[in-house]
Scaffold this active site. Structure first.
Site, PDB file in Angstrom:
ATOM      1  N   GLY A 118       0.822  -1.217   0.000  1.00 29.14           N
ATOM      2  CA  GLY A 118       0.000   0.000   0.000  1.00 29.14           C
ATOM      3  C   GLY A 118       0.851   1.260   0.000  1.00 29.14           C
ATOM      4  O   GLY A 118       1.929   1.302  -0.587  1.00 29.14           O
ATOM      5  N   SER A 119       0.370   2.275   0.750  1.00 33.42           N
ATOM      6  CA  SER A 119       0.907   3.632   0.630  1.00 33.42           C
ATOM      7  C   SER A 119       2.410   3.773   0.857  1.00 33.42           C
ATOM      8  O   SER A 119       3.029   4.675   0.288  1.00 33.42           O
ATOM      9  CB  SER A 119       0.162   4.555   1.595  1.00 33.42           C
ATOM     10  N   VAL A 120       3.014   2.929   1.680  1.00 31.95           N
ATOM     11  CA  VAL A 120       4.461   3.075   1.926  1.00 31.95           C
ATOM     12  C   VAL A 120       5.243   2.951   0.620  1.00 31.95           C
ATOM     13  O   VAL A 120       6.294   3.572   0.451  1.00 31.95           O
ATOM     14  CB  VAL A 120       4.951   2.027   2.962  1.00 31.95           C
TER      15      VAL A 120
END
Ligand SMILES: [Zn+2]
Length: 533
Positions: A339-341
């Protein structure tokens, strides 16, 4: 005289003829029998002395000597500041010699009931072991502490018992209990590492057991001459110093447990702290954890869950699965969708390829259409983020901006960077059980008519990687652009003189992005952490 003589001789000759024949026949027969008999003997001798020489020699040696093992002390594991994370202490093993017990006609009933009482071992089990009167060695209990050993000695002394013995052994202790359990692993009953560093570095930690060899006479009692005793020193195991900092490890575990509770995470979690410039692992935690001092024990919740199972086979199967689950080091063995990382990686590619600059603006209306997708990709903020700078887009963690950035990089370059950042390889961390990743095949990813894979990958979806892969890739974006090989053992030293046997150094896998791009990323990431919107 002569006639008599000849007469006698004649008579003698006549009488001798058959005798001679008998003698000759007998001799022939005896020779034949002798040859046959000797042939058997010679064959037997050949068989014993040449063919089975080693076997009989071994038997003779075993009959004439007794061996006792002197357990090597397993090496100590320290954190980077010299705190002891794993150590071995001296304990003892109690064993009986049913052979001697039989030889000296000692009171089996008395010995069995007293050992059962002192050691808390089933009496009937001891009596059964005593029946094997050919055996010199039957273990009654291993790893007993010195106060219990003293009670056994007292009993032996008071009753002048010759068939009960104690020998030195060692036991593994983990002073901080559950701390860094997945890193350390644990040691089985034979003092062999079964998980974690105890397994990975077992050959250094375990050392070499020593031996005491005594010659004995036919009755099996030790001979009186000390000349016949041979002593091979045990070589103690090497000490291992980790890159782990216990204090950081403590906080990492504390907040990981808190986060799992706060967000009601069902499948556990992992957290890794690394020094980006060197690849040294400062802390590595996997949740839930276990106590290596008692590694077979499962959590209270699991115990309750299993207590409902009545079928014995199902119970043992579930128990086994629960143990394997709690020993699993999720930080290196499990893959997940980051995801966002992962947006940091997409940003790094785009800056390095000069397809974006800090002065660019990105508009987010809540969604963005992507070639090959029937529905547009949505931003997590349904009403959108509006117009934003690159820095703001990163601060907002805006999916729409990241899709646009990824599309500017293009599928081919994107795939190349994924490889360069190490996502197709295992990191090679010095812990057992590391997994690889799950990625789109190159052909699918680079499909010019379908950009949905590229769009989703830009904000970290539709592929699976390990936490350690991600930590090392993100480290590369901020450390000046170098992908480092992670490591958890700093050095291995000789306990006797402290000399280093192995010293691990930082290893650069490759330069992925430039120093300048890395500096830009540091500034943007610092702004996310430090600046309020
Ligand atoms: Zn957005």
């Amino acid at each position: 005289m002569s006639s008599v003589g000849s007469g006698r001789a004649r008579t003698g000759k006549a009488a001798l003829r058959p005798n001679t024949m008998i003698l000759r026949r007998t001799l022939i027969l005896m020779t034949m029998c002798g040859v046959v008999a000797f042939a058997v003997l010679i064959w037997k001798l050949y068989d014993i002395q040449i063919v089975k020489h080693d076997y009989y020699e071994q038997l003779a040696v075993e009959q004439q000597t007794r061996q006792s093992v002197v357990t090597a002390s397993r090496g100590t594991i320290y954190d980077r500041n010299g705190n002891v994370l794993a150590m071995s202490a001296s304990v003892e093993t109690v064993f009986i010699s049913p052979y001697e017990m039989n030889l000296y006609k000692e009171d089996k009933e008395l010995i069995a009931s007293k050992l059962s009482e002192i050691l808390g071992v089933d009496k009937q089990g001891i009596l059964t072991k005593m029946e094997d009167t050919k055996s010199w060695y039957k273990t009654i209990k291993t790893k007993i502490e010195s106060d219990v050993a003293a009670q056994v000695r007292q009993f032996i002394k008071e009753n002048k018992i010759k068939s009960v013995h104690l020998e030195p052994d060692s036991k593994r202790y983990y002073p901080y209990g559950t701390l860094a359990s997945h890193v350390l692993g644990f040691v089985g009953t034979e003092n062999k590492g079964l998980e974690g560093l105890e397994l990975k570095y077992n050959s250094y930690l375990e050392g070499v057991n020593g031996r005491i060899i005594r010659l004995k006479n036919a009755k099996g009692t030790d001979m009186l001459f000390t000349d016949f005793e041979d002593y091979y020193d045990a070589q103690d195991g090497k000490d291992v110093t980790l890159t782990i900092d216990s204090t950081i490890q403590f906080y990492v575990e504390k907040y990981l447990a808190q986060a799992i509770k706060d967000y009601d995470v069902q499948n556990g979690g992992a957290c890794i702290a690394v020094r980006p410039t060197t690849g040294e692992i400062l802390a590595l935690a996997s949740y839930g954890n276990f106590d290596p001092n008692n590694y077979l024990a499962i959590s209270v919740e699991k115990q309750e869950e299993l207590s409902a199972i009545t079928d014995e086979e199902e119970y043992s199967e579930k128990l086994r699965a629960a143990r394997l689950e709690q020993w699993r080091n999720k930080a290196i063995a499990d893959t997940y969708e980051p995801g966002s990382v992962f947006k940091i990686i997409t940003l790094a590619m785009a800056l390095e390829e000069n397809v974006v600059s800090p002065s660019d603006t990105f508009y987010c209306g809540g969604s963005v259409p992507v070639l090959g997708r029937t529905t547009p990709v949505k931003c997590w903020r349904t009403q959108g983020h509006g117009s934003q700078t690159l820095k703001q887009a990163m601060q907002h963690s805006c999916n729409v901006a990241l899709v646009n950035i990824g599309l500017r990089v293009g599928a081919e370059k994107f795939y190349e960077y994924v490889e360069a950042f190490g996502f197709f390889d295992k990191t090679g961390i010095d812990l057992p059980g590391e997994s690889g990743s799950i990625w789109w095949p190159k052909k699918t990813f680079e499909d010019k008519k379908n950009l949905s894979q590229l769009a989703a990958a830009s904000f970290g979806q539709t592929f699976n990687i390990t936490p350690i892969q991600l930590v090392m890739a993100v480290s590369a974006t901020v450390n000046g652009g170098k992908l480092m090989k992670p490591y958890i053992v700093k050095e291995i030293t000789n306990p006797a003189d402290g000399t280093a046997e192995v010293v691990n150094q930082p290893t650069v896998v490759r330069q992925v992005i430039s120093e300048n791009t890395s500096r830009q990323i540091r500034e943007i990431l610092e702004s996310i952490v430090c600046e309020d919107e």
